[in-house]
Design an enzyme around this catalytic site. Sequence first.
Site, PDB file in Angstrom:
ATOM      1  N   ASP A  13       0.811  -1.232   0.000  1.00 19.04           N
ATOM      2  CA  ASP A  13       0.000   0.000   0.000  1.00 19.04           C
ATOM      3  C   ASP A  13       0.836   1.270   0.000  1.00 19.04           C
ATOM      4  OD1 ASP A  13      -2.220  -1.666   0.141  1.00 19.04           O
ATOM      5  OD2 ASP A  13      -2.238  -1.628   2.335  1.00 19.04           O
ATOM      6  N   LYS A  16       2.036   2.141  -5.001  1.00 17.65           N
ATOM      7  CA  LYS A  16       2.671   1.561  -6.205  1.00 17.65           C
ATOM      8  C   LYS A  16       1.864   1.853  -7.464  1.00 17.65           C
ATOM      9  CE  LYS A  16       2.383  -2.474  -4.311  1.00 17.65           C
ATOM     10  NZ  LYS A  16       2.072  -2.158  -2.928  1.00 17.65           N
ATOM     11  N   GLY A  40      -4.578  -4.373  -3.557  1.00 20.21           N
ATOM     12  CA  GLY A  40      -5.589  -3.334  -3.772  1.00 20.21           C
ATOM     13  C   GLY A  40      -4.834  -2.109  -4.244  1.00 20.21           C
ATOM     14  N   HIS A  41      -4.952  -1.781  -5.514  1.00 21.61           N
ATOM     15  CA  HIS A  41      -4.141  -0.732  -6.126  1.00 21.61           C
ATOM     16  C   HIS A  41      -5.023   0.422  -6.592  1.00 21.61           C
ATOM     17  CE1 HIS A  41      -0.743  -3.814  -7.182  1.00 21.61           C
ATOM     18  NE2 HIS A  41      -0.873  -3.610  -5.895  1.00 21.61           N
ATOM     19  N   GLN A 222       2.059  -6.032  -3.264  1.00 15.35           N
ATOM     20  CA  GLN A 222       2.566  -6.169  -1.889  1.00 15.35           C
ATOM     21  C   GLN A 222       3.866  -5.378  -1.717  1.00 15.35           C
ATOM     22  OE1 GLN A 222       1.408  -9.486  -3.428  1.00 15.35           O
ATOM     23  NE2 GLN A 222      -0.494  -8.591  -2.790  1.00 15.35           N
TER      24      GLN A 222
HETATM   25  P1  GDP Z   1      -0.682   0.329  -3.564  1.00 14.26           P
HETATM   26  O1  GDP Z   1      -1.298  -0.943  -3.095  1.00 14.26           O
HETATM   27  O2  GDP Z   1       0.768   0.407  -3.245  1.00 14.26           O
HETATM   28  O3  GDP Z   1      -0.941   0.614  -5.016  1.00 14.26           O
HETATM   29  O4  GDP Z   1      -1.350   1.506  -2.730  1.00 14.26           O
HETATM   30  P2  GDP Z   1      -2.914   1.632  -2.310  1.00 14.26           P
HETATM   31  O5  GDP Z   1      -3.680   2.051  -3.502  1.00 14.26           O
HETATM   32  O6  GDP Z   1      -3.375   0.435  -1.586  1.00 14.26           O
HETATM   33  O7  GDP Z   1      -2.836   2.771  -1.224  1.00 14.26           O
HETATM   34  C1  GDP Z   1      -2.278   4.022  -1.478  1.00 14.26           C
HETATM   35  C2  GDP Z   1      -3.351   5.104  -1.197  1.00 14.26           C
HETATM   36  O8  GDP Z   1      -2.711   6.360  -1.113  1.00 14.26           O
HETATM   37  C3  GDP Z   1      -4.367   5.229  -2.290  1.00 14.26           C
HETATM   38  O9  GDP Z   1      -5.589   5.630  -1.717  1.00 14.26           O
HETATM   39  C4  GDP Z   1      -3.812   6.342  -3.173  1.00 14.26           C
HETATM   40  O10 GDP Z   1      -4.807   7.029  -3.922  1.00 14.26           O
HETATM   41  C5  GDP Z   1      -3.203   7.235  -2.145  1.00 14.26           C
HETATM   42  N1  GDP Z   1      -2.011   7.974  -2.569  1.00 14.26           N
HETATM   43  C6  GDP Z   1      -1.025   7.594  -3.417  1.00 14.26           C
HETATM   44  N2  GDP Z   1      -0.062   8.531  -3.447  1.00 14.26           N
HETATM   45  C7  GDP Z   1      -0.440   9.521  -2.607  1.00 14.26           C
HETATM   46  C8  GDP Z   1       0.180  10.738  -2.179  1.00 14.26           C
HETATM   47  O11 GDP Z   1       1.273  11.103  -2.563  1.00 14.26           O
HETATM   48  N3  GDP Z   1      -0.511  11.475  -1.252  1.00 14.26           N
HETATM   49  C9  GDP Z   1      -1.723  11.102  -0.769  1.00 14.26           C
HETATM   50  N4  GDP Z   1      -2.314  11.878   0.125  1.00 14.26           N
HETATM   51  N5  GDP Z   1      -2.319   9.962  -1.154  1.00 14.26           N
HETATM   52  C10 GDP Z   1      -1.687   9.171  -2.043  1.00 14.26           C
HETATM   53  P1  IMO Z   2      -0.892  -4.210  -2.217  1.00 15.70           P
HETATM   54  O1  IMO Z   2      -0.443  -4.776  -3.540  1.00 15.70           O
HETATM   55  C1  IMO Z   2      -0.905  -4.574   2.104  1.00 15.70           C
HETATM   56  C2  IMO Z   2      -0.834  -8.638   3.734  1.00 15.70           C
HETATM   57  C3  IMO Z   2      -2.046  -9.093   4.511  1.00 15.70           C
HETATM   58  C4  IMO Z   2      -1.368 -10.018   5.506  1.00 15.70           C
HETATM   59  C5  IMO Z   2      -0.296 -10.680   4.675  1.00 15.70           C
HETATM   60  C6  IMO Z   2      -0.693 -12.043   4.106  1.00 15.70           C
HETATM   61  O2  IMO Z   2      -2.174  -3.480  -2.245  1.00 15.70           O
HETATM   62  O3  IMO Z   2       0.226  -3.448  -1.574  1.00 15.70           O
HETATM   63  P2  IMO Z   2      -2.270 -12.755   2.100  1.00 15.70           P
HETATM   64  O4  IMO Z   2      -3.745 -12.538   1.895  1.00 15.70           O
HETATM   65  O5  IMO Z   2      -1.416 -12.228   1.021  1.00 15.70           O
HETATM   66  O6  IMO Z   2      -1.967 -14.188   2.420  1.00 15.70           O
HETATM   67  O7  IMO Z   2      -1.940 -11.937   3.447  1.00 15.70           O
HETATM   68  O8  IMO Z   2      -0.023  -9.799   3.616  1.00 15.70           O
HETATM   69  N1  IMO Z   2      -1.102  -8.147   2.363  1.00 15.70           N
HETATM   70  C7  IMO Z   2      -1.073  -6.853   2.019  1.00 15.70           C
HETATM   71  N2  IMO Z   2      -0.899  -5.746   2.760  1.00 15.70           N
HETATM   72  N3  IMO Z   2      -1.047  -4.470   0.769  1.00 15.70           N
HETATM   73  C8  IMO Z   2      -1.178  -5.577  -0.001  1.00 15.70           C
HETATM   74  O9  IMO Z   2      -1.188  -5.528  -1.343  1.00 15.70           O
HETATM   75  C9  IMO Z   2      -1.252  -6.836   0.629  1.00 15.70           C
HETATM   76  N4  IMO Z   2      -1.421  -8.103   0.185  1.00 15.70           N
HETATM   77  C10 IMO Z   2      -1.305  -8.895   1.255  1.00 15.70           C
HETATM   78  O10 IMO Z   2      -2.698  -8.009   5.128  1.00 15.70           O
HETATM   79  O11 IMO Z   2      -0.740  -9.257   6.501  1.00 15.70           O
HETATM   80 MG    MG Z   3      -2.798  -1.593  -1.783  1.00 18.00          MG
END
Ligand code: GDP
Ligand code: IMO
Ligand code: MG
Length: 425
Positions: A13, A16, A40-41, A222
């Site tokens: 999270d 990416k 979750g991207h 991840q």
């Molecule tokens: P990922 O799994 O690494 O792709 O990241 P996620 O989408 O799960 O979580 C990142 C969250 O931060 C999302 O809600 C993005 O829209 C938000 N986000 C990404 N970059 C920034 C930033 O520079 N500032 C803020 N405030 N939010 C951001």
């Molecule tokens: P993105 O791509 C954050 C975490 C779960 C748990 C561990 C194992 O959005 O960054 P799993 O279901 O993979 O067997 O869970 O890994 N986890 C993540 N945490 N972002 C993710 O993906 C994750 N995918 C798995 O919360 O701790």
């Molecule tokens: Mg994510």
Amino acid sequence: MNNTVVIGSQWGDEGKAKITDLLASKADLVIRYQGGCNAGHTVVVDGVTYKFHMIPSGILYRNTVCFIGAGTVIHPESFENEVNEFKALGVDFKNLKISPLATITMPYHIEIDGANEQCSGKNKIGTTKKGIGPTYTDKMARISLKIQDLYSYEALEQKLDRILFVKNKELEKVYGVDVYTKDCLMSLCERYAELFKPYVCFDWQELLNNYKNKTILFEGAQGVMLDVDYGTYPYVTSSNPIGGGASVGSGYGPTMIDKVIGVAKAYVTRVGDGPFVTELTDDVGDKIRNIGREFGVTTGRPRRCGWFDAVTMKYAVLVGGITSVALTKIDVLDEFEEVKICVAYKDCRNDNVYKSYPTDVFIHKYLEPIYETHQGWKTSLSGIKNYNDLPVNAKKYIKRLEKLIQAPVEIISVGPDREQTIFVK
Ligand code: GDP
Ligand code: IMO
Ligand code: MG
């Protein structure tokens, strides 16, 4: 060649997808190479939010080909939902291709994941319950179904007998739940075959050969600290999010990779269980969570929050093969009087100081972060487009991080939108 891998450098999270989406504008091919719908991207374009789980975020560019590689695991029903949701938003899927070698997450994998978590009580992993661990377990045990099997009567005939023999014994004896019949699995597979038909790329070798001299972007899921070999095992996922995972999971070898961008938040978050030395369980942690909207995209769980941990990040730079960093969400720290960076750990049992990441996670409960405190910048960064326009204290913070983690910061993200990005020259 200008082929780039984007990986998470913390516990997922990190933002990416935002970085992948940005770089995808210049890519010809985007490849997702590991993980499944545990990811979750989020991508925000012109105020519209897109939430991806399995589909590479490059799909938002009409002419970019997106490939889901052999190293991934695909849950058919979740994939179907995701495609339908995006189609409703007008996204075109003509360029989506799936490797016939990707592994299928079956309904029993989800049942087993849920049951394992439930039975483990306080020792649970805190998984996303998407069946990830059990699917990869079966892959390694050589009893999983690949996408290509759905189109081969011979493969299904032979594999299903073995799968039923092993899994039914496990489902019945270990979990005490209903077993599967061959007819039931056969009809599921027929349905899955129809579902994946428009996307399966049987000539994937030709595809990869054709793109060899073009620009390829590898989209990680991840993060390094969730890597099954290098992360905080057993509190990890079951695949290899490190840079090296891209060559295993995509079909392109390591010689096709030019650079690895490690995405890192300007602080740290984690969902699920497991060690987290800089975790803040006080008002400061709550403040970061609220400003950063730190709630999981896949499960909605609140993310645990803490200060930037330069010890794990330096480790991630090493094992992730990170050549430069995309520092995200620095705007979340705008209102803080002071910001902290963890530069080492102290073992409170004996005052031992760790400057390198200790891989035995069972001692982490005895570790305390040693912090450096920096003055905050107390200015909104969200509209800044040039590095030189950043406040002095923000620049100092970034410079200090670079020194500690031994990698340059190449991109600074100051908001969720594509536009809210600074490229450091
Ligand atoms: P990922 O799994 O690494 O792709 O990241 P996620 O989408 O799960 O979580 C990142 C969250 O931060 C999302 O809600 C993005 O829209 C938000 N986000 C990404 N970059 C920034 C930033 O520079 N500032 C803020 N405030 N939010 C951001
Ligand atoms: P993105 O791509 C954050 C975490 C779960 C748990 C561990 C194992 O959005 O960054 P799993 O279901 O993979 O067997 O869970 O890994 N986890 C993540 N945490 N972002 C993710 O993906 C994750 N995918 C798995 O919360 O701790
Ligand atoms: Mg994510």
